[in-house]
Design a protein around this motif. Structure first.
Motif, PDB file in Angstrom:
ATOM      1  N   ARG A 375      26.065  90.318  79.641  1.00 63.15           N
ATOM      2  CA  ARG A 375      27.290  89.504  79.647  1.00 63.15           C
ATOM      3  C   ARG A 375      27.143  88.415  80.695  1.00 63.15           C
ATOM      4  O   ARG A 375      26.323  88.543  81.633  1.00 63.15           O
ATOM      5  CB  ARG A 375      28.536  90.352  79.958  1.00 63.15           C
ATOM      6  N   THR A 376      27.917  87.359  80.553  1.00 64.34           N
ATOM      7  CA  THR A 376      27.901  86.275  81.529  1.00 64.34           C
ATOM      8  C   THR A 376      29.327  85.847  81.850  1.00 64.34           C
ATOM      9  O   THR A 376      30.233  85.949  81.012  1.00 64.34           O
ATOM     10  CB  THR A 376      27.126  85.049  80.994  1.00 64.34           C
ATOM     11  N   PHE A 377      29.505  85.369  83.071  1.00 63.19           N
ATOM     12  CA  PHE A 377      30.814  84.893  83.523  1.00 63.19           C
ATOM     13  C   PHE A 377      30.627  83.635  84.356  1.00 63.19           C
ATOM     14  O   PHE A 377      29.649  83.517  85.104  1.00 63.19           O
ATOM     15  CB  PHE A 377      31.520  85.950  84.387  1.00 63.19           C
ATOM     16  N   ALA A 378      31.565  82.708  84.245  1.00 59.39           N
ATOM     17  CA  ALA A 378      31.577  81.508  85.091  1.00 59.39           C
ATOM     18  C   ALA A 378      32.706  81.626  86.103  1.00 59.39           C
ATOM     19  O   ALA A 378      33.806  82.085  85.774  1.00 59.39           O
ATOM     20  CB  ALA A 378      31.750  80.258  84.239  1.00 59.39           C
ATOM     21  N   HIS A 379      32.434  81.226  87.337  1.00 67.13           N
ATOM     22  CA  HIS A 379      33.425  81.264  88.416  1.00 67.13           C
ATOM     23  C   HIS A 379      33.529  79.859  89.002  1.00 67.13           C
ATOM     24  O   HIS A 379      32.513  79.270  89.386  1.00 67.13           O
ATOM     25  CB  HIS A 379      33.011  82.246  89.511  1.00 67.13           C
ATOM     26  N   ARG A 380      34.736  79.342  89.088  1.00 64.03           N
ATOM     27  CA  ARG A 380      34.948  77.965  89.539  1.00 64.03           C
ATOM     28  C   ARG A 380      35.836  77.927  90.777  1.00 64.03           C
ATOM     29  O   ARG A 380      36.859  78.619  90.840  1.00 64.03           O
ATOM     30  CB  ARG A 380      35.612  77.142  88.431  1.00 64.03           C
ATOM     31  N   HIS A 381      35.442  77.094  91.727  1.00 68.09           N
ATOM     32  CA  HIS A 381      36.256  76.815  92.915  1.00 68.09           C
ATOM     33  C   HIS A 381      36.325  75.295  93.066  1.00 68.09           C
ATOM     34  O   HIS A 381      35.454  74.690  93.702  1.00 68.09           O
ATOM     35  CB  HIS A 381      35.650  77.448  94.155  1.00 68.09           C
ATOM     36  N   PRO A 382      37.330  74.644  92.465  1.00 72.16           N
ATOM     37  CA  PRO A 382      37.413  73.175  92.582  1.00 72.16           C
ATOM     38  C   PRO A 382      37.419  72.700  94.030  1.00 72.16           C
ATOM     39  O   PRO A 382      36.898  71.631  94.339  1.00 72.16           O
ATOM     40  CB  PRO A 382      38.736  72.849  91.872  1.00 72.16           C
TER      41      PRO A 382
END
Length: 456
Positions: A375-382
């Motif tokens: 599985r893959t996940f994206a994590h964003r911190h603008p």
């Protein structure tokens, strides 16, 4: 009408939780408001199918993290819960990884540096050791470097020191563009933290400290603050559709958010808030059915991929090398980090596009990645990390000398230190300012308040 609270803290990241802890210990009625559904901010971890994914911060050091270790000791979190990361950091160059980055062994192994560059590295280290007393992480503006950027400072040395050490290190750990961020801050941090051989992680995920602190406080997750207004000797917060009043408010959020929430800030505060720009951060987690590693050399904890070698990635973190509890037995976990230019291009794209781009780039370094990925996940911190620009550095002294007011601030940006220790130290400083203003007695016994974290 009397205020409802002594102190309202906006933000349940490390700065807010550290400040709230000190204020609650002093006997004040403190409540923390957090827009997200979990605490930790940029130290948050995600748990999926037996994997523990660090979505933000990755490690801490036994040196240069005094305030953090004091909190850990107070909570009874021993070194066995903050184990050593025993695997090396490697630099990719010439088709293979070179171990020993940010480590004393780098002078012997090369760590990606050419022989002439190693001579200049020794010269750089000698210069730094002689000027050690002129660098202070609490006052980074008081250094002999003035407003010089990392790139400007590096021009005095062999180009490899920039291309295969400073750029990949600050680009990965701070998200910095070396043409924009101040060398004084970087060197202060390097001196404070020392080499990477002693770096540690939390056994249960990087949010362990945040979760332990939150368990002792009145924390309201899922509560977004929309505005903060000073009313003279107190302040008013708009929380959702409700209004809350407090004798003091601490904005423990990134500077751009603080400026938006409190548009009536005095000029000395507003100027610094505007100067404290942030770089975005983006990560992709790959949950693997087995541990993977680069083709050559010992399996690293972190593989740096400099801009001079890769136009997409900044680094690959082998989380299963960080600590075995990050994955189920026999599994693997990778974190893919893009460089600054790629992050800017990908930040607003759908997760599928981000994952495809980074996973494709990472396959050049990690054989078998596609076949092993579950599985893959994206994590964003603008608003990932403070840039620590020369402009912010020049305004910091005035900001730190600001008057005590009902609305104050905490965050890594206050210290111009892009690390969780900067957040913790700023939280402690903000708490002392609030206590000084409210004249709260400092001799009140510690109260063992054990309040559950409430959700909306």
């Amino acid at each position: 009408m009397s205020p409802e609270l002594d102190v309202a803290v906006v933000g349940a990241g490390m700065a807010g939780l550290a400040a709230a802890t000190e204020l609650a210990r002093a006997g004040l009625d403190v409540r923390v408001f957090e827009a997200a559904e979990q605490v930790g901010g940029r130290t948050a971890s995600v748990r999926v199918d037996g994997y523990t994914i660090d979505a933000g911060a990755e490690q801490l050091s036994p040196r240069g993290y005094r305030a953090t270790w004091e909190l850990l000791s107070r909570l009874g979190i021993g070194e066995h819960e903050v184990p050593l990361i025993s695997s090396p950091i490697a630099m990719w160059r010439g088709g293979r990884p070179h171990a020993g980055v940010a480590d004393a062994r780098g002078l012997l192994t090369g760590a990606g540096l050419s022989p002439l560059a190693r001579v200049d590295l020794a010269r750089f280290q000698l210069w730094l050791s002689r000027r050690r007393g002129e660098f202070d992480t609490d006052d980074p503006e008081r250094t002999p470097l003035g407003a010089a950027t990392v790139a400007e400072f590096a021009r005095a040395y062999h180009p490899d020191l920039h291309d295969y050490l400073l750029q990949p290190v600050v680009g990965t750990f701070f998200g910095w563009n070396t043409e924009r961020s101040a060398a004084a801050v970087m060197l202060s941090l390097l001196l404070a933290v020392g080499d990477a051989s002693g770096w540690r992680t939390y056994r249960g995920g990087m949010d362990v400290l945040a979760r332990r602190l939150a368990a002792t406080l009145d924390v309201r997750t899922g509560h977004r603050v929309h505005q903060v207004v000073s009313t003279g000797q107190a302040a008013r917060l708009l929380v959702g559709e409700e209004t809350v009043t407090a004798r003091a408010v601490l904005l423990c959020v990134p500077a751009p958010v603080a400026a938006r929430l409190h548009p009536g800030a005095p000029e000395v505060e507003a100027d610094f808030l505007r100067a404290c720009t942030f770089t975005p951060a983006l990560k992709v987690s790959c949950l693997l059915d087995r541990p993977l590693a680069p083709r050559h050399g010992p399996p690293p904890y972190l593989l740096l991929t400099p801009e001079s070698e890769d136009d997409v990635l900044s680094a690959i973190i082998f989380d299963h090398q960080k600590h075995p509890d990050r994955t189920p037995a026999g599994a693997g976990l990778l974190t893919l980090m893009p460089n600054a230019a790629t992050t800017a291009r990908l930040l607003d794209l759908p997760d599928e596009d981000v994952i495809t781009r980074l996973a494709t780039a990472a396959a050049d370094y990690v054989p078998g990645l596609a076949a092993a990925t579950r599985r893959t996940f994206a994590h964003r911190h603008p608003l990932g990390l403070p840039e620590a620009t020369p402009a912010a550095l020049g305004l910091r002294s005035r900001f730190m000398a600001r008057r005590l007011r009902p609305v104050d601030y905490a965050g890594d940006w206050v210290m111009l230190r892009p690390a969780s220790e900067g957040a913790v130290r700023s939280g402690a400083l903000a708490a002392s300012r609030v206590l000084s203003r409210l004249r709260a007695p400092l001799s009140i016994p510690i109260q063992a308040r054990s309040r559950r974290v409430e959700t909306a």
